[in-house]
Design a protein around this motif. Structure first.
Motif, PDB file in Angstrom:
ATOM      1  N   GLY A 140       0.016  21.605 -57.421  1.00  0.00           N
ATOM      2  CA  GLY A 140       0.054  21.390 -55.996  1.00  0.00           C
ATOM      3  C   GLY A 140      -1.320  21.208 -55.384  1.00  0.00           C
ATOM      4  N   PRO A 141      -1.397  21.402 -54.069  1.00  0.00           N
ATOM      5  CA  PRO A 141      -2.617  21.122 -53.324  1.00  0.00           C
ATOM      6  C   PRO A 141      -3.850  21.885 -53.807  1.00  0.00           C
ATOM      7  CG  PRO A 141      -0.755  21.318 -51.844  1.00  0.00           C
ATOM      8  CD  PRO A 141      -0.242  21.724 -53.195  1.00  0.00           C
ATOM      9  N   ALA A 146      -9.120  21.179 -56.801  1.00  0.00           N
ATOM     10  CA  ALA A 146     -10.065  21.384 -57.909  1.00  0.00           C
ATOM     11  C   ALA A 146     -10.308  20.065 -58.648  1.00  0.00           C
ATOM     12  CB  ALA A 146      -9.525  22.452 -58.851  1.00  0.00           C
ATOM     13  N   LEU A 147      -9.244  19.279 -58.837  1.00  0.00           N
ATOM     14  CA  LEU A 147      -9.407  17.976 -59.501  1.00  0.00           C
ATOM     15  C   LEU A 147     -10.277  17.048 -58.657  1.00  0.00           C
ATOM     16  CD1 LEU A 147      -5.732  17.407 -60.735  1.00  0.00           C
ATOM     17  CD2 LEU A 147      -7.723  17.753 -62.215  1.00  0.00           C
ATOM     18  N   THR A 174      -6.223  20.774 -50.880  1.00  0.00           N
ATOM     19  CA  THR A 174      -6.765  21.895 -50.126  1.00  0.00           C
ATOM     20  C   THR A 174      -7.839  22.585 -50.970  1.00  0.00           C
ATOM     21  OG1 THR A 174      -6.139  23.832 -48.830  1.00  0.00           O
ATOM     22  CG2 THR A 174      -5.039  23.573 -50.928  1.00  0.00           C
ATOM     23  N   THR A 175      -8.638  23.405 -50.321  1.00  0.00           N
ATOM     24  CA  THR A 175      -9.710  24.194 -50.946  1.00  0.00           C
ATOM     25  C   THR A 175     -10.823  23.359 -51.575  1.00  0.00           C
ATOM     26  OG1 THR A 175      -8.788  24.477 -53.182  1.00  0.00           O
ATOM     27  CG2 THR A 175      -8.050  26.051 -51.503  1.00  0.00           C
TER      28      THR A 175
END
Ligand SMILES: NC(=O)c1ccc[n+]([C@@H]2O[C@H](COP(=O)([O-])OP(=O)(O)OC[C@H]3O[C@@H](n4cnc5c(N)ncnc54)[C@H](OP(=O)(O)O)[C@@H]3O)[C@@H](O)[C@H]2O)c1
Length: 203
Positions: A140-141, A146-147, A174-175
């Motif tokens: 998910g997001p 990270a990718l 996200t993040t």
């Protein structure tokens, strides 16, 4: 469509997601309410191309993952903790494996370990079982973030669902820190109001 070799020893990474018009990737905590029969067919078609699927542990926990239909296909579950249900169909079938940092707790599940503290996704992708050329990522997001931060997304297949859903469902990514990676639109198809877009890495 044949995917070009990436060139640094890692596989081509394709990300497949569905989003509402207002940018949410979940409705009632799942992606199901955003999807359609055609969207599911797109997902299954992309799965058929892949030797390995990767997915975040949060998505496996919220959506429930079974064994893949394609014989021999593997599903790598990305996790910092390795806290997954080893008795679930995904892992009991032998198709599921973990992708965790080197210092993650011991697990009875087959694991690819890369990086200390944080997963080194470049190294993990070069260490996947079967040395695949094409990896299909299903979110998910958090995993997407990270990718994206590691500049590892080569292709995005994004379905836009013809609805607004409000709520606090997260964006596609996200993040991740602020960044700009350009993509070009390879195709755009429509079915029953759903838009199916394919973006390819531009740089
Ligand atoms: N619309 C769509 O196409 C779509 C697709 C997928 C998911 N979703 C929705 O997204 C929501 C889940 O979002 P999410 O962001 O929590 O999903 P997620 O990325 O699947 O899960 C987050 C968890 O995955 C692990 N993880 C992800 N990236 C990691 C990394 N780089 N290193 C180490 N561990 C990593 C961690 O697991 P541990 O806690 O085990 O360490 C983390 O807590 C659900 O509502 C789901 O339905 C929507």
């Amino acid at each position: 469509m044949p995917r070009p070799a990436v060139g640094d020893g890692r596989p081509w990474v394709e990300l497949c997601m569905v989003s509402s018009i207002d940018g949410s990737t979940a409705f009632d905590g799942e992606s199901r309410g955003l999807s359609s029969d055609t969207d599911r067919e797109v997902l299954l078609t992309l799965r058929r191309f892949a030797d390995v699927i990767i997915v975040g542990a949060g998505t496996v926990r919220s959506e429930g993952y079974g064994a893949p239909r394609k014989p021999g296909q593997r599903i790598g579950v990305v996790s910092r903790t390795g806290a997954v249900d080893a008795s679930s169909a995904l892992f009991a079938s032998g198709a599921g494996f973990l992708i965790v940092p080197e210092d993650a707790p011991h697990s009875s599940i087959e694991s690819v370990r890369a990086g200390v503290g944080e997963i080194d996704l470049h190294a993990a992708l070069r260490s996947l079982p079967g040395n695949p050329a094409f990896v299909h990522a299903e979110g998910g997001p958090t995993l997407n973030g990270a990718l994206a931060a590691a500049n590892l997304i080569d292709e995005i297949n994004l379905t836009t669902s013809p609805q607004i859903v409000g709520g606090d469902g997260t964006r596609l990514i996200t993040t991740a820190p602020p960044m700009s990676h350009r993509f070009h639109l390879a195709h755009l198809l429509e079915d029953d109001g759903f838009l199916f877009s394919r973006y390819l890495r531009a740089d």
